[in-house]
Design a protein around this motif. Structure first.
Motif, PDB file in Angstrom:
ATOM      1  N   THR A  71       0.757  -1.219  -0.037  1.00  0.00           N
ATOM      2  CA  THR A  71      -0.010  -0.187   0.004  1.00  0.00           C
ATOM      3  C   THR A  71       0.893   1.205   0.007  1.00  0.00           C
ATOM      4  O   THR A  71       2.222   1.121   0.432  1.00  0.00           O
ATOM      5  CB  THR A  71      -0.977   0.087   1.284  1.00  0.00           C
ATOM      6  N   ASP A  72       0.301   2.330  -0.710  1.00  0.00           N
ATOM      7  CA  ASP A  72       1.013   3.604  -0.693  1.00  0.00           C
ATOM      8  C   ASP A  72       0.399   4.398   0.242  1.00  0.00           C
ATOM      9  O   ASP A  72      -0.736   5.094   0.124  1.00  0.00           O
ATOM     10  CB  ASP A  72       1.080   4.124  -2.103  1.00  0.00           C
ATOM     11  N   ASP A  73       1.142   4.938   1.326  1.00  0.00           N
ATOM     12  CA  ASP A  73       0.291   5.702   2.345  1.00  0.00           C
ATOM     13  C   ASP A  73       0.928   7.339   2.425  1.00  0.00           C
ATOM     14  O   ASP A  73       0.587   7.796   3.288  1.00  0.00           O
ATOM     15  CB  ASP A  73       0.553   5.136   3.874  1.00  0.00           C
ATOM     16  N   HIS A  74       1.415   7.577   1.339  1.00  0.00           N
ATOM     17  CA  HIS A  74       1.985   8.976   0.900  1.00  0.00           C
ATOM     18  C   HIS A  74       0.748   9.839   1.011  1.00  0.00           C
ATOM     19  O   HIS A  74      -0.106   9.535   0.214  1.00  0.00           O
ATOM     20  CB  HIS A  74       2.787   9.158  -0.174  1.00  0.00           C
ATOM     21  N   THR A  75       0.794  10.915   1.456  1.00  0.00           N
ATOM     22  CA  THR A  75      -0.168  11.993   1.510  1.00  0.00           C
ATOM     23  C   THR A  75       0.632  13.355   0.903  1.00  0.00           C
ATOM     24  O   THR A  75       1.870  13.528   1.120  1.00  0.00           O
ATOM     25  CB  THR A  75      -0.866  12.452   2.667  1.00  0.00           C
TER      26      THR A  75
END
Length: 267
Positions: free
Chosen positions: A2-6
């Motif tokens: 998963t990509d949890d970058h904001t």
């Protein structure tokens, strides 16, 4: 994985059902309720301007929108003639010419005045005209001694006075947003002849920079507002080029009168 970058933003976001801008619903809160100039100010300053600030800001935009067949307008028209299928290229060509001689003076003047004021230790609130004049005289003297130019004075056409200047000062005064940048700029207009030995008019691009700086807009963004204003002018120039083209005549005049000159021998 998963990509949890904001990626934080205080401007626009959207989902399947809504478009949000600065925390407001574009469709229900802004459209038909906020003018374009007000929105542009709001997006950069991250605060909603007062009615008086909007009036001065939009007066500045109008003052910079078009000034005849300037190099930026000619570049846009010539590019459109060469590539009529690419209106964005024509507009971009005009905007790319916004530099130190055209449009960039707004940024240069605002930045110049801002640096002078930032170096002051005194609060200028309540300063008399004489005190502003003394500061202006010192600033012009030091600038000349450094071999530099004071931006915002002189104009190649309006040698007897730029008609936009008194209007900007008047609106700023009427709306109670005439601040230290405009006051210093006015003082430079009164004092510079004592140092330069001649009187030059304050120009519209310079007073625009002073006004925008007084509105609290970032001085690093002042050229952006000049380009925003000139975009409207360039769209108008291209529309006129479609109706009554002059680019072919400019091209033919230059091309048919080109004269070969043999290069001088290298040393």
């Amino acid at each position: 994985m998963t990509d949890d970058h904001t990626f934080p933003t205080s401007l626009g976001t959207s989902d399947a059902d809504t478009i949000m801008l600065m925390g407001h619903n574009v469709a229900t809160d802004l459209m038909g309720k906020v003018g374009f100039g007000e929105l542009a100010f709001w997006m950069v300053a991250q605060r909603r301007p007062t009615a008086g600030e909007v009036r001065l800001f939009e007066a500045v935009l109008v003052s910079l929108a078009d000034h005849g067949f300037t190099p930026t307008a000619i570049a846009a028209r010539m590019t459109y003639y060469s590539a009529p299928d690419s209106i964005q290229g024509a507009i971009a060509a005009g905007l790319l010419g916004g530099g130190s001689r055209f449009l960039g003076v707004t940024e240069d003047t605002g930045g110049f005045l801002h640096r002078v004021l930032a170096d002051l230790s005194d609060d200028t609130t309540g300063w008399s005209e004489d005190r502003w004049d003394a500061l202006a005289l010192d600033v012009v003297t030091r600038t000349k001694a450094a071999g530099q130019f004071v931006p915002g004075i002189g104009h190649p056409v309006h040698k007897n006075g730029d008609p936009r200047v008194p209007v900007i000062f008047s609106i700023a005064d009427e709306e109670a947003v005439l601040g230290p940048h405009l006051k210093l700029f006015a003082a430079i207009g009164r004092a510079h002849h004592q140092v330069l030995g001649r009187s030059l008019p304050l120009n519209g691009a310079g007073v625009a920079g002073a006004a925008l700086a007084d509105l609290g807009l970032p001085v690093t963004m002042l050229r952006g507002f000049s380009l925003l204003a000139r975009t409207a002018g360039l769209v108008g120039q291209i529309a006129e080029e479609q109706r009554t083209p002059i680019a072919p005549a400019i091209y033919n005049a230059v091309d048919r009168n080109a004269t070969f000159v043999a290069p001088e021998p290298a040393n």
